[in-house]
Write a protein that holds these residues in place. Structure first.
Motif, mmCIF file in Angstrom:
data_model
loop_
_atom_site.group_PDB
_atom_site.id
_atom_site.type_symbol
_atom_site.label_atom_id
_atom_site.label_comp_id
_atom_site.label_asym_id
_atom_site.label_seq_id
_atom_site.Cartn_x
_atom_site.Cartn_y
_atom_site.Cartn_z
ATOM 1 N N ALA A 67 -11.335 -10.964 41.445
ATOM 2 C CA ALA A 67 -10.336 -10.033 40.903
ATOM 3 C C ALA A 67 -9.422 -10.702 39.886
ATOM 4 O O ALA A 67 -8.232 -10.409 39.808
ATOM 5 C CB ALA A 67 -9.504 -9.428 42.040
ATOM 6 N N ILE A 68 -9.981 -11.589 39.075
ATOM 7 C CA ILE A 68 -9.165 -12.324 38.113
ATOM 8 C C ILE A 68 -8.576 -11.404 37.051
ATOM 9 O O ILE A 68 -7.506 -11.672 36.496
ATOM 10 C CB ILE A 68 -9.995 -13.453 37.456
ATOM 11 C CG1 ILE A 68 -9.082 -14.406 36.692
ATOM 12 C CG2 ILE A 68 -11.075 -12.885 36.546
ATOM 13 C CD1 ILE A 68 -9.772 -15.644 36.189
ATOM 14 N N ALA A 69 -9.257 -10.289 36.764
ATOM 15 C CA ALA A 69 -8.787 -9.393 35.709
ATOM 16 C C ALA A 69 -7.655 -8.489 36.169
ATOM 17 O O ALA A 69 -7.007 -7.845 35.349
ATOM 18 C CB ALA A 69 -9.949 -8.539 35.195
ATOM 19 N N GLN A 70 -7.414 -8.432 37.459
ATOM 20 C CA GLN A 70 -6.397 -7.521 37.976
ATOM 21 C C GLN A 70 -5.071 -8.249 38.172
ATOM 22 O O GLN A 70 -5.046 -9.390 38.641
ATOM 23 C CB GLN A 70 -6.865 -6.922 39.304
ATOM 24 C CG GLN A 70 -8.161 -6.129 39.189
ATOM 25 C CD GLN A 70 -8.502 -5.393 40.463
ATOM 26 O OE1 GLN A 70 -7.630 -4.782 41.084
ATOM 27 N NE2 GLN A 70 -9.761 -5.446 40.860
ATOM 28 N N PRO A 71 -3.962 -7.607 37.814
ATOM 29 C CA PRO A 71 -2.660 -8.248 38.006
ATOM 30 C C PRO A 71 -2.327 -8.379 39.483
ATOM 31 O O PRO A 71 -2.777 -7.587 40.314
ATOM 32 C CB PRO A 71 -1.693 -7.292 37.304
ATOM 33 C CG PRO A 71 -2.381 -5.964 37.348
ATOM 34 C CD PRO A 71 -3.846 -6.258 37.229
ATOM 35 N N GLY A 72 -1.537 -9.381 39.796
ATOM 36 C CA GLY A 72 -1.129 -9.579 41.182
ATOM 37 C C GLY A 72 -0.793 -11.029 41.448
ATOM 38 O O GLY A 72 -1.048 -11.905 40.620
ATOM 39 N N GLY A 73 -0.214 -11.272 42.606
ATOM 40 C CA GLY A 73 0.202 -12.614 42.973
ATOM 41 C C GLY A 73 -0.872 -13.353 43.758
ATOM 42 O O GLY A 73 -1.837 -12.762 44.253
ATOM 43 N N ILE A 74 -0.689 -14.657 43.852
ATOM 44 C CA ILE A 74 -1.622 -15.524 44.576
ATOM 45 C C ILE A 74 -0.825 -16.356 45.570
ATOM 46 O O ILE A 74 0.214 -16.929 45.225
ATOM 47 C CB ILE A 74 -2.385 -16.449 43.611
ATOM 48 C CG1 ILE A 74 -3.235 -15.623 42.642
ATOM 49 C CG2 ILE A 74 -3.262 -17.436 44.384
ATOM 50 C CD1 ILE A 74 -3.837 -16.443 41.514
ATOM 51 N N ALA B 146 -19.044 -14.836 35.085
ATOM 52 C CA ALA B 146 -18.582 -13.451 35.022
ATOM 53 C C ALA B 146 -18.592 -12.818 36.408
ATOM 54 O O ALA B 146 -17.684 -12.054 36.767
ATOM 55 C CB ALA B 146 -19.458 -12.651 34.064
ATOM 56 N N TYR B 147 -19.612 -13.147 37.202
ATOM 57 C CA TYR B 147 -19.696 -12.630 38.569
ATOM 58 C C TYR B 147 -18.515 -13.114 39.401
ATOM 59 O O TYR B 147 -17.876 -12.330 40.115
ATOM 60 C CB TYR B 147 -21.016 -13.074 39.199
ATOM 61 C CG TYR B 147 -21.083 -12.893 40.699
ATOM 62 C CD1 TYR B 147 -21.219 -11.628 41.264
ATOM 63 C CD2 TYR B 147 -21.017 -13.988 41.551
ATOM 64 C CE1 TYR B 147 -21.284 -11.457 42.640
ATOM 65 C CE2 TYR B 147 -21.078 -13.828 42.925
ATOM 66 C CZ TYR B 147 -21.215 -12.566 43.462
ATOM 67 O OH TYR B 147 -21.268 -12.403 44.825
ATOM 68 N N PHE B 148 -18.193 -14.403 39.297
ATOM 69 C CA PHE B 148 -17.069 -14.928 40.064
ATOM 70 C C PHE B 148 -15.743 -14.361 39.561
ATOM 71 O O PHE B 148 -14.812 -14.152 40.345
ATOM 72 C CB PHE B 148 -17.054 -16.454 40.021
ATOM 73 C CG PHE B 148 -17.892 -17.080 41.092
ATOM 74 C CD1 PHE B 148 -17.493 -17.035 42.414
ATOM 75 C CD2 PHE B 148 -19.095 -17.683 40.786
ATOM 76 C CE1 PHE B 148 -18.265 -17.587 43.412
ATOM 77 C CE2 PHE B 148 -19.881 -18.236 41.777
ATOM 78 C CZ PHE B 148 -19.469 -18.194 43.096
ATOM 79 N N GLY B 149 -15.657 -14.109 38.260
ATOM 80 C CA GLY B 149 -14.454 -13.466 37.751
ATOM 81 C C GLY B 149 -14.258 -12.089 38.349
ATOM 82 O O GLY B 149 -13.135 -11.667 38.633
#
Length: 219
Positions: A121-128, A114-117
């Protein structure tokens, strides 16, 4: 973030007078392979499932030949020290201790994931964008300048070194779904763009997959 901020008492420790069978049952109940051994709030050691070799499980834990006495982190250490413990010792929990090795609780894999999530910023939309650069070219300020020139921001970043190489992989999570122009800018500046991933609220179910994964770990 300090280790104490992720510590919890969700998994009760065992004592040296508890039976080996109790430890086995508790590991099965909480789906872990390790348990802290604590006497009167003092950390004695970490019990690993693999170290339970005596066929007589009615014996006390004190009869076991080995407890991992140095497998813990102090409460004032950075959480990355706990990550190192998880990685180096293949742990399912990491004990967190206060002064004089008083027991504060444990960090479990769910809390760590959960900390790494959160920090990635895995929960936020956006590109990689995934770049491959030489060690000397790893300038985060220049990467940020390229991203920000397109009215975007870097939400998170991390680097991975290649063994026996002077090159490394840098992954950038951005707050912008359409990153085609940012990708083109990196190419213009001579960066080796290895991969791009465009995520947005409408077509990205990464958060749903992440939450499902967290629920699975917490079963």
């Amino acid at each position: 973030m300090l280790a104490i901020e992720l510590a919890a008492n969700t998994i009760p420790p065992v004592t040296t007078t508890d039976s080996i069978q109790l430890a086995i049952d508790r590991m099965a109940e909480f789906k872990v392979r390790h348990l802290p051994v604590v006497n009167d709030q003092l950390f004695i050691g970490l019990l690993a499932e693999a170290d339970i070799t005596d066929p007589d499980h009615s014996l006390p834990i004190s009869s076991l030949q080995q407890l991992h006495v140095n497998t813990f982190v102090y409460e004032d250490k950075h959480v990355y020290d706990a990550v190192r413990m998880f990685y180096e010792h293949n742990l399912t929990i990491v004990p967190v201790l206060g002064p004089n090795k008083t027991y504060d609780g444990v960090i479990n894999q769910y809390a760590m994931n959960a900390y790494f999530g959160e920090i990635t910023a895995i929960a936020q939309p956006g590109g990689i964008i995934v770049l491959e650069v030489s060690n000397r070219e790893n300038s985060m300020s220049q990467m940020a300048q390229i991203v920000e020139s397109d009215n975007a921001q870097i939400l998170s970043s991390y680097a991975r070194n290649f063994p026996d190489s002077t090159r490394m992989e840098v992954t950038l999570k951005l707050n912008k779904a359409d990153i085609s122009s940012i990708n083109a800018a990196f190419l213009r500046y001579g960066y080796d763009v290895k991969a791009t991933f465009n995520h947005n609220d409408d077509d990205d179910d990464s958060m749903n997959r992440y939450e499902s994964f967290m629920n699975y770990l917490n079963m």
